[in-house]
Motif scaffolding. Structure first.
Motif, PDB file in Angstrom:
ATOM      1  N   GLU A 107      -9.020  73.056 -37.871  1.00 34.86           N
ATOM      2  CA  GLU A 107      -9.033  72.663 -36.366  1.00 34.86           C
ATOM      3  C   GLU A 107      -9.455  71.146 -36.328  1.00 34.86           C
ATOM      4  O   GLU A 107     -10.510  70.805 -36.793  1.00 34.86           O
ATOM      5  CB  GLU A 107      -9.855  73.749 -35.510  1.00 34.86           C
ATOM      6  N   GLY A 108      -8.680  70.531 -35.541  1.00 34.89           N
ATOM      7  CA  GLY A 108      -9.278  69.046 -34.932  1.00 34.89           C
ATOM      8  C   GLY A 108      -8.883  68.198 -36.303  1.00 34.89           C
ATOM      9  O   GLY A 108      -9.589  67.302 -36.375  1.00 34.89           O
ATOM     10  N   ILE A 109      -7.653  68.469 -36.824  1.00 35.98           N
ATOM     11  CA  ILE A 109      -7.630  67.619 -38.275  1.00 35.98           C
ATOM     12  C   ILE A 109      -7.227  66.315 -37.671  1.00 35.98           C
ATOM     13  O   ILE A 109      -7.848  65.451 -38.639  1.00 35.98           O
ATOM     14  CB  ILE A 109      -6.444  68.367 -38.899  1.00 35.98           C
ATOM     15  N   MET A 113      -9.384  63.334 -39.465  1.00 35.67           N
ATOM     16  CA  MET A 113      -8.537  62.210 -40.314  1.00 35.67           C
ATOM     17  C   MET A 113      -9.108  60.720 -39.767  1.00 35.67           C
ATOM     18  O   MET A 113      -9.041  59.833 -40.379  1.00 35.67           O
ATOM     19  CB  MET A 113      -7.010  62.304 -40.206  1.00 35.67           C
ATOM     20  N   HIS A 114      -9.228  60.881 -38.329  1.00 37.61           N
ATOM     21  CA  HIS A 114      -9.854  59.497 -37.830  1.00 37.61           C
ATOM     22  C   HIS A 114     -11.246  59.014 -38.327  1.00 37.61           C
ATOM     23  O   HIS A 114     -11.401  57.963 -38.632  1.00 37.61           O
ATOM     24  CB  HIS A 114      -9.977  59.571 -36.307  1.00 37.61           C
ATOM     25  N   ARG A 115     -11.980  60.157 -38.366  1.00 39.60           N
ATOM     26  CA  ARG A 115     -13.275  60.015 -38.511  1.00 39.60           C
ATOM     27  C   ARG A 115     -13.668  59.590 -40.123  1.00 39.60           C
ATOM     28  O   ARG A 115     -14.334  58.871 -40.694  1.00 39.60           O
ATOM     29  CB  ARG A 115     -14.312  61.378 -38.574  1.00 39.60           C
ATOM     30  N   ILE A 125      -9.937  64.992 -47.765  1.00 37.69           N
ATOM     31  CA  ILE A 125     -10.388  64.842 -46.248  1.00 37.69           C
ATOM     32  C   ILE A 125     -11.889  65.602 -46.073  1.00 37.69           C
ATOM     33  O   ILE A 125     -12.805  65.120 -45.652  1.00 37.69           O
ATOM     34  CB  ILE A 125      -9.549  65.262 -45.148  1.00 37.69           C
ATOM     35  N   THR A 126     -12.059  66.586 -46.864  1.00 40.09           N
ATOM     36  CA  THR A 126     -13.125  67.616 -46.847  1.00 40.09           C
ATOM     37  C   THR A 126     -13.330  68.298 -48.049  1.00 40.09           C
ATOM     38  O   THR A 126     -14.039  69.076 -48.128  1.00 40.09           O
ATOM     39  CB  THR A 126     -12.829  68.787 -45.516  1.00 40.09           C
ATOM     40  N   SER A 127     -13.230  67.401 -49.165  1.00 36.12           N
ATOM     41  CA  SER A 127     -13.803  67.537 -50.702  1.00 36.12           C
ATOM     42  C   SER A 127     -14.749  66.799 -50.890  1.00 36.12           C
ATOM     43  O   SER A 127     -14.973  65.522 -51.058  1.00 36.12           O
ATOM     44  CB  SER A 127     -12.569  67.318 -51.355  1.00 36.12           C
ATOM     45  N   LYS A 134     -18.756  63.728 -42.661  1.00 38.43           N
ATOM     46  CA  LYS A 134     -18.131  62.602 -42.091  1.00 38.43           C
ATOM     47  C   LYS A 134     -17.042  63.381 -41.321  1.00 38.43           C
ATOM     48  O   LYS A 134     -16.950  63.112 -40.035  1.00 38.43           O
ATOM     49  CB  LYS A 134     -17.756  61.685 -43.095  1.00 38.43           C
ATOM     50  N   ALA A 135     -16.135  64.043 -41.732  1.00 31.97           N
ATOM     51  CA  ALA A 135     -15.087  64.750 -41.178  1.00 31.97           C
ATOM     52  C   ALA A 135     -15.564  65.476 -39.967  1.00 31.97           C
ATOM     53  O   ALA A 135     -14.720  65.403 -39.044  1.00 31.97           O
ATOM     54  CB  ALA A 135     -14.287  65.473 -42.256  1.00 31.97           C
ATOM     55  N   LEU A 136     -16.610  66.190 -40.271  1.00 33.14           N
ATOM     56  CA  LEU A 136     -17.180  67.203 -38.753  1.00 33.14           C
ATOM     57  C   LEU A 136     -17.989  66.390 -37.938  1.00 33.14           C
ATOM     58  O   LEU A 136     -18.492  66.932 -36.952  1.00 33.14           O
ATOM     59  CB  LEU A 136     -17.707  68.507 -39.467  1.00 33.14           C
ATOM     60  N   GLY A 137     -18.396  65.183 -38.273  1.00 36.19           N
ATOM     61  CA  GLY A 137     -19.218  64.362 -37.492  1.00 36.19           C
ATOM     62  C   GLY A 137     -20.547  64.850 -37.587  1.00 36.19           C
ATOM     63  O   GLY A 137     -21.570  64.640 -36.531  1.00 36.19           O
TER      64      GLY A 137
END
Length: 200
Positions: A107-109, A113-115, A125-127, A134-137
């Motif tokens: 969700e909110g990919i 990606m922007h973050r 991206i989330t590894s 960072k990806a989730l803020g």
């Protein structure tokens, strides 16, 4: 449905670490929700675990969050660069925690990606725990945030994995912990492309 606080508050941090695989982790920042399901965790077993920040009952300005009641976030800075998101478990005074090392984004990919300053979707991206945060803020501003909040929470959406689908291997980057560095306290979903360091 958010995972209830009772999910986090028993003292078997290894069991919780395995149960977290398949649970969805979400943030909602400025009205934008991002998240996915957890595919890699690391358990830190409190004051007896030489790899844990709380080893030896060590309470510092950083570790005091680990000694709080289970069901909150423990976020710290690693190497002066990466925010690291952990889930505090057990009860007040029993400082166990679980590092979230990877999620499968759902969700909110585009926001993730922007973050992550990515123009093409890639598994990294989330590894890895720094990438997840960072990806989730997720930042240290969320340290001690309740996982019952509307900013940071977990949900059960019916995904589960059998023991045969889960690898249990030593943790990453804890060589300083001596024999405890060899404990199989890292759990991940076999074959998932977002896992940070699958064992060959």
């Amino acid at each position: 449905m958010k995972l209830p606080e009772s999910f986090y508050t028993h003292d078997d941090v290894l069991s919780i670490s395995k149960q977290l695989l398949g649970k969805y982790l979400f943030t909602c920042i400025d009205g934008i929700t991002t998240g996915g399901y957890i595919v890699e965790t690391e358990a830190y077993n409190g004051i007896i675990d030489r790899a844990a920040h709380s080893f030896g009952n060590k309470i510092t300005p950083r570790t005091k969050t680990m000694f709080m009641h289970g069901g909150i976030a423990y976020v710290y800075l690693c190497y002066g660069i990466h925010e690291m998101f952990n889930i505090v478990t057990s009860v007040e005074g029993d400082p166990r925690a679980i590092l979230i090392r990877a999620i499968n984004p759902t969700e909110g990919i585009d926001v993730m990606m922007h973050r992550r300053n990515m123009t093409v979707m890639k598994p990294n991206i989330t590894s890895g725990p720094g990438s997840v945060a960072k990806a989730l803020g997720i930042s240290r501003k969320m340290n001690a945030e309740s996982l019952q909040s509307d900013v940071l929470w977990l949900e059960d959406r019916g995904i589960g994995f059998s023991d045969n689908e889960i690898a249990a291997v030593p943790r990453v980057g804890v060589d300083y912990a001596g024999e405890d560095a060899l404990l199989p306290y890292r759990f991940y979903v076999k074959g998932n492309k977002y896992v940070s360091r699958p064992v060959k």
